[in-house]
Design a protein around this motif. Sequence first.
Motif, PDB file in Angstrom:
ATOM      1  N   ARG C  25      25.734  17.549  87.659  1.00  0.00           N
ATOM      2  CA  ARG C  25      25.569  18.961  87.979  1.00  0.00           C
ATOM      3  C   ARG C  25      26.580  19.216  88.788  1.00  0.00           C
ATOM      4  O   ARG C  25      27.398  18.379  89.607  1.00  0.00           O
ATOM      5  N   GLU C  26      27.276  20.551  88.570  1.00  0.00           N
ATOM      6  CA  GLU C  26      28.404  21.050  89.618  1.00  0.00           C
ATOM      7  C   GLU C  26      28.287  22.449  90.066  1.00  0.00           C
ATOM      8  O   GLU C  26      27.657  23.065  89.150  1.00  0.00           O
ATOM      9  N   ALA C  27      28.629  22.784  91.222  1.00  0.00           N
ATOM     10  CA  ALA C  27      28.585  24.206  91.598  1.00  0.00           C
ATOM     11  C   ALA C  27      29.943  24.655  92.280  1.00  0.00           C
ATOM     12  O   ALA C  27      30.503  23.672  92.973  1.00  0.00           O
ATOM     13  N   VAL C  28      30.409  25.772  92.312  1.00  0.00           N
ATOM     14  CA  VAL C  28      31.512  26.081  93.028  1.00  0.00           C
ATOM     15  C   VAL C  28      31.195  27.720  93.394  1.00  0.00           C
ATOM     16  O   VAL C  28      30.402  28.695  92.828  1.00  0.00           O
ATOM     17  N   ALA C  29      31.511  27.743  94.862  1.00  0.00           N
ATOM     18  CA  ALA C  29      31.096  29.049  95.454  1.00  0.00           C
ATOM     19  C   ALA C  29      32.286  29.646  96.171  1.00  0.00           C
ATOM     20  O   ALA C  29      33.308  28.535  96.390  1.00  0.00           O
ATOM     21  N   ARG C  30      32.209  30.655  96.657  1.00  0.00           N
ATOM     22  CA  ARG C  30      33.609  31.343  97.273  1.00  0.00           C
ATOM     23  C   ARG C  30      33.078  32.401  98.395  1.00  0.00           C
ATOM     24  O   ARG C  30      32.175  32.988  98.185  1.00  0.00           O
ATOM     25  N   THR C 108      18.246  18.520  90.453  1.00  0.00           N
ATOM     26  CA  THR C 108      18.297  20.056  90.822  1.00  0.00           C
ATOM     27  C   THR C 108      19.640  20.326  91.093  1.00  0.00           C
ATOM     28  O   THR C 108      20.445  19.279  91.402  1.00  0.00           O
ATOM     29  N   GLY C 109      20.288  21.717  91.090  1.00  0.00           N
ATOM     30  CA  GLY C 109      21.577  21.943  91.109  1.00  0.00           C
ATOM     31  C   GLY C 109      22.181  21.951  92.577  1.00  0.00           C
ATOM     32  O   GLY C 109      21.332  21.614  93.546  1.00  0.00           O
ATOM     33  N   VAL C 110      23.252  21.992  92.983  1.00  0.00           N
ATOM     34  CA  VAL C 110      24.029  22.054  94.153  1.00  0.00           C
ATOM     35  C   VAL C 110      24.723  23.241  94.328  1.00  0.00           C
ATOM     36  O   VAL C 110      25.767  23.614  95.606  1.00  0.00           O
TER      37      VAL C 110
END
Lengths: 167, 167, 167, 167, 167, 167
Positions: C25-30, C108-110
Amino acid sequence: MAFTHLAEDGSARMVDVSEKVPTAREAVARGRVILGDKVFPLVKDRNLPKGDLFGAARIAGILAAKKTPELIPLCHPLPISKIEIHFALNEAEKSLEIEARVKTVAQTGVEMEALTAVSVAALTIYDMCKGIDKGIRITDIRLLEKRGGKSGEIILEKGGLHGSQKA
Amino acid sequence: MAFTHLAEDGSARMVDVSEKVPTAREAVARGRVILGDKVFPLVKDRNLPKGDLFGAARIAGILAAKKTPELIPLCHPLPISKIEIHFALNEAEKSLEIEARVKTVAQTGVEMEALTAVSVAALTIYDMCKGIDKGIRITDIRLLEKRGGKSGEIILEKGGLHGSQKA
Amino acid sequence: MAFTHLAEDGSARMVDVSEKVPTAREAVARGRVILGDKVFPLVKDRNLPKGDLFGAARIAGILAAKKTPELIPLCHPLPISKIEIHFALNEAEKSLEIEARVKTVAQTGVEMEALTAVSVAALTIYDMCKGIDKGIRITDIRLLEKRGGKSGEIILEKGGLHGSQKA
Amino acid sequence: MAFTHLAEDGSARMVDVSEKVPTAREAVARGRVILGDKVFPLVKDRNLPKGDLFGAARIAGILAAKKTPELIPLCHPLPISKIEIHFALNEAEKSLEIEARVKTVAQTGVEMEALTAVSVAALTIYDMCKGIDKGIRITDIRLLEKRGGKSGEIILEKGGLHGSQKA
Amino acid sequence: MAFTHLAEDGSARMVDVSEKVPTAREAVARGRVILGDKVFPLVKDRNLPKGDLFGAARIAGILAAKKTPELIPLCHPLPISKIEIHFALNEAEKSLEIEARVKTVAQTGVEMEALTAVSVAALTIYDMCKGIDKGIRITDIRLLEKRGGKSGEIILEKGGLHGSQKA
Amino acid sequence: MAFTHLAEDGSARMVDVSEKVPTAREAVARGRVILGDKVFPLVKDRNLPKGDLFGAARIAGILAAKKTPELIPLCHPLPISKIEIHFALNEAEKSLEIEARVKTVAQTGVEMEALTAVSVAALTIYDMCKGIDKGIRITDIRLLEKRGGKSGEIILEKGGLHGSQKA
């Protein structure tokens, strides 16, 4: 001469400091990371635009000083009022000196905070360099100076990495 | 040869281990506390009923190993599956040897966990003895053995304090 | 449509993920820090030798991502396998963009880890600049990308601060 | 004009506050969560018997305020003497306002504690609503009021969510 | 009669203690672990060279007392000035008594610190004995004594495990 | 019969679970808070709009379960996959029952996580009610059910507060 942190029956206890008056206190600790022939030139000649090697170790050391009572079982929680961490490269020994200076106004001293800051900054350097050489050693972690409280000023060795020798 | 924890622009990063397969890993680290002439005999001849000096240092070291990713900024959180900490007194050097052995099944190794356990156990010894002598030194913290992962077995020095030399 | 984190009676609960298979899983936030007229030029024109402003914020963000399950009550502890944090200055808006990219192999996701990293990196920038201007604002913290798990790939907005726009 | 948290050589440091006298201090911070069309009505019309959505976010924010010196590297540990967190729904913007009010008697202020409380309360709301809409945004986190210390009272904007607009 | 930790609308808050003057305070709490027929004789007749069973529980309790404001959401962070934990075996009930004594100089009391120390010391005993009997119970955790502050001295029950009955 | 957490020489150690295969595991624990005549009716008849009393205790218990390896020295860090906490009032005994249900997929069980969740939820109730009556007692903390691992299913007592008796 007895262990202040052990009761007469040998059980660990946190020493009672409730009768002591808060005074200004300072501690300076130092340690050395023996980088060795492979890592030293890479650290020295880094022309890294952001220099996050020392930056990361400094932040890790500062945060660790604040965690001291959580790490060292019998340490008292203290309102730390200043932390500074300095680095200096030693060409002859292919080593990195790390010095921490911590201040508080409290009923007990900040030696452990300064020593913990140095230790965790050194471990962070090890971590970031271990891909190159796993034989790096952390050595000579000791107290240099201590001020304030009943014992007054104690100078075991003179600190001052933030002066001329600075990395 | 490059710093794996620094991106090309020098900024710190946590290395990507998501492609690696979890394997059994082990690390053994050691360090030494130079107790000196005043503290050594008190530690050696202790006939403390509960022996909380080593007990407290051992618990502090075990808890610190579990805190490693919180202390060392670029360390990955790992499911530690075993931690053991051993102590041995060295009469000649008036010192205390501390050895930590850590195991996991994970995508990366537990060297930092073992080194952190040794460091914090040593700091705890310093804390409990500093009322007697503030000149105690923590020295020679290094990795002895490492097993598992791509690099396989690396023996820099042979561990084994839990054998004959045990305190 | 219902709140997954609230039971039928409205009480908070940590959702059961024990039946789910761990996947990559991967998540990108800004997010954005509006630095304003006083702080922006100082940050932009810094010719600071060690650049500890971004360095400190990056380390703070990385450590915060690892603390997510401790900060956000219903988050699951996850074996984070990578964290990267990037900064980019925006001259027109006198602002600083912060982007976090987090990976794991888990049930579960990040997303929360990436959003927490951005938030704490932004708070650290605020802290280090507040002596100059207390009117700095932290704004537009949001999820950009999410990969893995049942919902597959979701691109709300395209990330990529580590490319050309980088600070 | 210079960064108080950076030494002349650009390295990060925790500012020395040991000479300052402890005084009563207060800070009020605010932020907004843009819930959007899907989540807003569910939050607004909740007739949840225990209402753990705001309750969980409030507790998360209070606990986070106490963790500030652990999260923000250069913050001083402070004896926080009060934390309150208030919520207010904004129908027009389909958003939720979050306001934190923190007090201490200390040598330095509690702005970061109030901003951290707002940020983590907002992240908790995001976490609990993300199953419905991942496009939620956290925005406009800023300081409203600050009292005590050398700079006296600073009102950037008037707080007061605990008044009439309260959720 | 009302809940001091709930505002008029029922929302949780950390009570404001900023107007209160710091005074010396003390709290004594106690609890009991019902070890049962299988575990009691093993604990009693232990001729363990290092006795790490009580030692580990004592260190766990001391560290937990310092973590109280992190565990109990509405507790204030306090500068704890002393923690002692004592154990006593009760042959008739096949149980272990645990007593914690905590001191501070602060604006609010240390009852929660003493109760938390007892609870976590008891959980540690359970953990170390659960391989032998999972039916162990932790019971009767309560406040015995409280000194200092507006309410003065309150003796609900007389403490004193560190006297004759000590394990 | 021996203490698994003590080596032959009595020193504490974290048991080696690296050879064990991760399996689904569950634990249910329960405890009771004796509220007494003054506090019970206030808790029972609360028509608090947000009900933050149970809400705060539930969040505190969930967060504490995640902190178990940090609190209990020899516990392994585990990827908790679910936590639920339930409350039920008992009119006859003027008490509050607290039950925690925790799940994981791991090499060792979650008994300590469930017991820690119950303990800290109970301490939070004590904290929020102690302004009314300091004589509240926390009692009968014990394991009810355990599933998974080598020992399979163990039912010491049947759990199920989330059923009919729920508060």
